[in-house]
Design a protein around this motif. Structure first.
Motif, PDB file in Angstrom:
ATOM      1  N   LEU A  84     -31.574 168.628  53.872  1.00 53.75           N
ATOM      2  CA  LEU A  84     -32.701 169.394  53.518  1.00 53.75           C
ATOM      3  C   LEU A  84     -33.987 169.076  54.439  1.00 53.75           C
ATOM      4  N   THR A  85     -34.661 170.124  55.091  1.00 52.24           N
ATOM      5  CA  THR A  85     -35.360 170.027  55.944  1.00 52.24           C
ATOM      6  C   THR A  85     -36.790 170.685  55.743  1.00 52.24           C
ATOM      7  N   ILE A  86     -38.041 170.447  55.970  1.00 53.87           N
ATOM      8  CA  ILE A  86     -39.342 171.181  55.861  1.00 53.87           C
ATOM      9  C   ILE A  86     -39.885 171.065  57.124  1.00 53.87           C
ATOM     10  N   ALA A 145     -33.746 166.736  47.134  1.00 51.13           N
ATOM     11  CA  ALA A 145     -34.996 167.792  47.050  1.00 51.13           C
ATOM     12  C   ALA A 145     -36.018 167.092  46.626  1.00 51.13           C
ATOM     13  N   GLU A 146     -35.978 166.342  45.410  1.00 57.97           N
ATOM     14  CA  GLU A 146     -37.122 165.727  45.020  1.00 57.97           C
ATOM     15  C   GLU A 146     -37.833 164.775  45.729  1.00 57.97           C
ATOM     16  N   ASP A 147     -37.022 163.899  46.500  1.00 53.66           N
ATOM     17  CA  ASP A 147     -37.468 163.009  47.397  1.00 53.66           C
ATOM     18  C   ASP A 147     -38.087 163.843  48.717  1.00 53.66           C
ATOM     19  N   ALA A 177     -30.526 172.317  45.120  1.00 56.61           N
ATOM     20  CA  ALA A 177     -31.529 171.679  45.845  1.00 56.61           C
ATOM     21  C   ALA A 177     -32.808 172.688  45.727  1.00 56.61           C
ATOM     22  N   ILE A 178     -32.752 173.762  45.519  1.00 56.38           N
ATOM     23  CA  ILE A 178     -33.789 174.697  45.169  1.00 56.38           C
ATOM     24  C   ILE A 178     -34.520 174.645  43.859  1.00 56.38           C
ATOM     25  N   LYS A 207     -44.041 175.337  45.324  1.00 61.95           N
ATOM     26  CA  LYS A 207     -43.871 176.863  44.828  1.00 61.95           C
ATOM     27  C   LYS A 207     -43.005 177.571  45.874  1.00 61.95           C
ATOM     28  N   ILE A 208     -41.927 178.285  45.412  1.00 61.79           N
ATOM     29  CA  ILE A 208     -41.048 178.884  46.435  1.00 61.79           C
ATOM     30  C   ILE A 208     -41.479 180.257  46.440  1.00 61.79           C
ATOM     31  N   ASN A 209     -41.872 180.858  47.697  1.00 62.59           N
ATOM     32  CA  ASN A 209     -42.234 182.165  47.704  1.00 62.59           C
ATOM     33  C   ASN A 209     -40.902 183.238  47.816  1.00 62.59           C
TER      34      ASN A 209
END
Length: 132
Positions: free
Chosen positions: A35-37, A70-72, A99-100, A109-111
């Motif tokens: 996962l990457t932001i 994902a929580e981390d 993960a979502i 919030k996921i658009n």
């Protein structure tokens, strides 16, 4: 003897980056979920995967491990003031939807969600026919 004056240099203040909207990239393979932001320009803010959380071996490929990763990641991203993301999913592993769901449960919030899984067009070249 003349004493040498010590040059003192002040540290520059760290600039706190505030990114309210970003992108969440989920790469889900059969062995791991990464996962990457990033911000909207593509600059990486934080990342996480099932291995860095502490899962090893076949446990990395589970949906539970993807949820914990994902929580981390959301905890790391909240330092940047991140509130909403656009999600891009790639791969066919078990951690895709987990993960979502984990990111949403942790407070993001996921658009919208986009599936970027590559699909072969035409496939590989077939084997030559056997000579008789």
């Amino acid at each position: 003897m003349a004493q040498k004056a010590k040059a003192t240099q002040k540290k520059a203040k760290k600039i706190k980056i505030q990114v309210p909207v970003g992108r969440l990239y989920v790469l889900s393979t059969f062995n791991n979920t990464k996962l990457t932001i990033t911000d909207l320009d593509g600059n990486v803010l934080c990342w996480s995967n099932c291995g860095t959380i502490g899962f090893k071996g076949s446990k990395k490929s589970t949906a539970f491990a993807a949820t914990k990763a994902a929580e981390d990641l959301v905890v790391k991203a909240q330092r940047y003031g991140l509130q909403e993301v656009h999600a891009f999913i790639r791969g066919i592993g078990q951690g895709r939807t987990a993960a979502i769901k984990g990111a949403r449960a942790a407070g993001l919030k996921i658009n919208f969600i986009t599936d970027k899984t590559p699909i072969p067009h035409g496939g590989v070249k077939p084997k030559k026919q056997r000579k008789v």
